[in-house]
Design a protein around this motif. Structure first.
Motif, PDB file in Angstrom:
ATOM      1  N   LEU A  83       0.849  -1.224  -0.015  1.00  0.00           N
ATOM      2  CA  LEU A  83      -0.015   0.080   0.157  1.00  0.00           C
ATOM      3  C   LEU A  83       0.846   1.301   0.108  1.00  0.00           C
ATOM      4  CD1 LEU A  83      -2.972   1.496   0.583  1.00  0.00           C
ATOM      5  CD2 LEU A  83      -2.470   1.452   3.022  1.00  0.00           C
ATOM      6  N   SER A  84       0.679   2.149  -0.868  1.00  0.00           N
ATOM      7  CA  SER A  84       1.197   3.527  -0.719  1.00  0.00           C
ATOM      8  C   SER A  84       0.199   4.307  -0.597  1.00  0.00           C
ATOM      9  CB  SER A  84       1.798   3.960  -2.220  1.00  0.00           C
ATOM     10  OG  SER A  84       0.762   3.961  -2.978  1.00  0.00           O
ATOM     11  N   VAL A  85       0.918   5.141   0.810  1.00  0.00           N
ATOM     12  CA  VAL A  85       0.029   6.337   1.195  1.00  0.00           C
ATOM     13  C   VAL A  85       0.967   7.625   1.082  1.00  0.00           C
ATOM     14  CG1 VAL A  85      -1.050   7.042   3.394  1.00  0.00           C
ATOM     15  CG2 VAL A  85      -1.284   4.616   2.769  1.00  0.00           C
ATOM     16  N   ASP A  86       0.472   8.500   0.134  1.00  0.00           N
ATOM     17  CA  ASP A  86       1.427   9.568  -0.042  1.00  0.00           C
ATOM     18  C   ASP A  86       2.674   9.289  -0.109  1.00  0.00           C
ATOM     19  OD1 ASP A  86      -1.231  10.903   0.217  1.00  0.00           O
ATOM     20  OD2 ASP A  86      -0.731  11.587   2.247  1.00  0.00           O
ATOM     21  N   ARG A  87       3.504   9.781   0.377  1.00  0.00           N
ATOM     22  CA  ARG A  87       5.129   9.412   0.284  1.00  0.00           C
ATOM     23  C   ARG A  87       5.570   8.018   0.911  1.00  0.00           C
ATOM     24  NH1 ARG A  87       8.269  12.601   2.478  1.00  0.00           N
ATOM     25  NH2 ARG A  87       6.775  13.671   3.911  1.00  0.00           N
ATOM     26  N   LEU A  88       4.738   7.377   1.683  1.00  0.00           N
ATOM     27  CA  LEU A  88       4.980   6.116   2.411  1.00  0.00           C
ATOM     28  C   LEU A  88       4.603   5.046   1.720  1.00  0.00           C
ATOM     29  CD1 LEU A  88       4.118   7.008   5.992  1.00  0.00           C
ATOM     30  CD2 LEU A  88       6.084   7.370   4.895  1.00  0.00           C
ATOM     31  N   VAL A  89       5.296   4.230   1.847  1.00  0.00           N
ATOM     32  CA  VAL A  89       5.137   2.645   1.058  1.00  0.00           C
ATOM     33  C   VAL A  89       4.917   1.598   2.299  1.00  0.00           C
ATOM     34  CG1 VAL A  89       5.615   0.957  -0.444  1.00  0.00           C
ATOM     35  CG2 VAL A  89       6.050   2.971  -1.115  1.00  0.00           C
ATOM     36  N   PHE A  90       4.051   0.923   2.322  1.00  0.00           N
ATOM     37  CA  PHE A  90       3.969  -0.189   3.504  1.00  0.00           C
ATOM     38  C   PHE A  90       3.896  -1.571   2.651  1.00  0.00           C
ATOM     39  CE2 PHE A  90       2.195   3.506   5.045  1.00  0.00           C
ATOM     40  CZ  PHE A  90       2.713   3.625   6.273  1.00  0.00           C
ATOM     41  N   PHE A  91       4.525  -2.608   3.339  1.00  0.00           N
ATOM     42  CA  PHE A  91       4.464  -3.866   2.768  1.00  0.00           C
ATOM     43  C   PHE A  91       4.346  -4.897   3.837  1.00  0.00           C
ATOM     44  CE2 PHE A  91       7.551  -7.346   0.747  1.00  0.00           C
ATOM     45  CZ  PHE A  91       6.548  -7.831   0.078  1.00  0.00           C
ATOM     46  N   TRP A  92       3.295  -5.561   3.853  1.00  0.00           N
ATOM     47  CA  TRP A  92       3.119  -6.619   5.088  1.00  0.00           C
ATOM     48  C   TRP A  92       2.359  -7.944   4.891  1.00  0.00           C
ATOM     49  CZ3 TRP A  92      -0.433  -2.594   3.516  1.00  0.00           C
ATOM     50  CH2 TRP A  92      -1.703  -2.933   3.740  1.00  0.00           C
ATOM     51  N   GLY A  93       2.270  -8.585   6.053  1.00  0.00           N
ATOM     52  CA  GLY A  93       1.495  -9.998   5.758  1.00  0.00           C
ATOM     53  C   GLY A  93       1.616 -10.494   7.218  1.00  0.00           C
ATOM     54  N   GLY A  94       0.821 -11.516   7.478  1.00  0.00           N
ATOM     55  CA  GLY A  94       0.817 -12.181   8.689  1.00  0.00           C
ATOM     56  C   GLY A  94       1.790 -13.196   8.605  1.00  0.00           C
ATOM     57  N   GLY A  95       2.831 -13.333   9.598  1.00  0.00           N
ATOM     58  CA  GLY A  95       3.784 -14.349   9.645  1.00  0.00           C
ATOM     59  C   GLY A  95       5.047 -13.821  10.557  1.00  0.00           C
ATOM     60  N   PHE A  96       6.191 -14.247  10.257  1.00  0.00           N
ATOM     61  CA  PHE A  96       7.243 -14.042  11.081  1.00  0.00           C
ATOM     62  C   PHE A  96       8.280 -13.047  10.668  1.00  0.00           C
ATOM     63  CE2 PHE A  96       5.240 -18.315  11.083  1.00  0.00           C
ATOM     64  CZ  PHE A  96       4.882 -18.330  12.281  1.00  0.00           C
ATOM     65  N   ASP A  97       8.523 -13.141   9.191  1.00  0.00           N
ATOM     66  CA  ASP A  97       9.937 -12.007   8.742  1.00  0.00           C
ATOM     67  C   ASP A  97       9.349 -11.761   7.226  1.00  0.00           C
ATOM     68  OD1 ASP A  97      12.071 -10.604   8.631  1.00  0.00           O
ATOM     69  OD2 ASP A  97      13.197 -12.393   8.939  1.00  0.00           O
ATOM     70  N   LEU A  98       9.923 -10.695   7.066  1.00  0.00           N
ATOM     71  CA  LEU A  98       9.714 -10.109   5.759  1.00  0.00           C
ATOM     72  C   LEU A  98      11.051  -9.511   4.960  1.00  0.00           C
ATOM     73  CD1 LEU A  98       7.406 -10.091   3.549  1.00  0.00           C
ATOM     74  CD2 LEU A  98       6.470  -7.950   4.723  1.00  0.00           C
ATOM     75  N   GLY A  99      11.948 -10.253   4.905  1.00  0.00           N
ATOM     76  CA  GLY A  99      13.197  -9.463   4.146  1.00  0.00           C
ATOM     77  C   GLY A  99      14.207  -9.040   5.192  1.00  0.00           C
ATOM     78  N   GLY A 100      13.734  -8.683   6.247  1.00  0.00           N
ATOM     79  CA  GLY A 100      14.661  -8.241   7.392  1.00  0.00           C
ATOM     80  C   GLY A 100      15.422  -6.955   6.664  1.00  0.00           C
TER      81      GLY A 100
END
Length: 205
Positions: A83-100
């Motif tokens: 999701l991009s919100v103006d100048r921010l970008v969020f990348f998420w999911g339910g779990g344990f790790d996301l690329g660190g």
């Protein structure tokens, strides 16, 4: 309900944020194909090809160990969100790790982020912090999320998983979200509500 794992990045312009979001969506699509076609996509010894290619495109050699893995509950195509919100970008999911730290390195070096973090603490400048925080809490209750607690205690804020601070001229109201009772998912629900407000990431102290 599994805990949210998230990466967030702030860019200098809306256009740069949208471009980064498009790159992350391409990664999600590539990863979904990898999960469907690889012989052993979840093998601990495997470094998924989409991650290596993603790093290569952005000048960051993706490491071949567990520090860079994506560990979500369920299929990536179903669980990963961008999701991009103006100048921010969020990348998420339910779990344990996301690329660190390696994903943050791509966001910073390859995609030009100003800041990047896996524990977003947002600052939103508004005319009336108290009223905006109250309206946000009301929205979350209406959406059947556990009501976030509101505090002006900076120490409590710093112990939360995610935070949103509404502020004006030194007056601040914090919405804080921990990792239990769905509060982290309540934070996710709040993100689209900040569109048009130009939220920023508070740099880690």
């Amino acid at each position: 309900m599994s805990q949210v794992v998230m990466q967030a990045a702030e860019f200098s312009t809306v256009a740069a944020a949208e471009q980064a979001a498009a790159e992350l969506r391409r990664l999600v699509a590539d990863y979904a194909i990898y999960e469907k076609t690889a012989d052993a996509p979840w093998s601990e010894g495997a470094v998924p090809a989409p991650l290596c290619e993603f790093g290569r495109r952005h000048g960051v050699p993706w490491p071949g160990d567990a520090t860079s893995r994506f560990l979500l509950k369920g299929l990536f195509n179903d669980e990963a969100n961008v999701l991009s919100v103006d100048r921010l970008v969020f990348f998420w999911g339910g779990g344990f790790d996301l690329g660190g730290a390696w994903l943050r390195e791509v966001l910073l070096r390859g995609l030009g982020a100003v800041h990047s973090t896996d524990a977003p603490r947002l600052v939103v400048r508004v005319d009336d912090p108290e009223a905006r925080a109250a309206a946000s809490a009301e929205f979350l209750v209406e959406e059947d999320y556990e009501e976030p607690f509101t505090t002006t205690d900076d120490a409590l804020r710093d112990r939360a998983l995610f935070t949103i601070t509404f502020e004006r001229d030194g007056d601040r109201v914090h919405l804080t979200f921990d990792d239990s009772g769905g509060q982290d998912w309540a934070f996710v629900a709040m993100l689209p509500q900040l569109s048009g407000d130009d939220p920023t990431l508070r740099p880690s102290s």
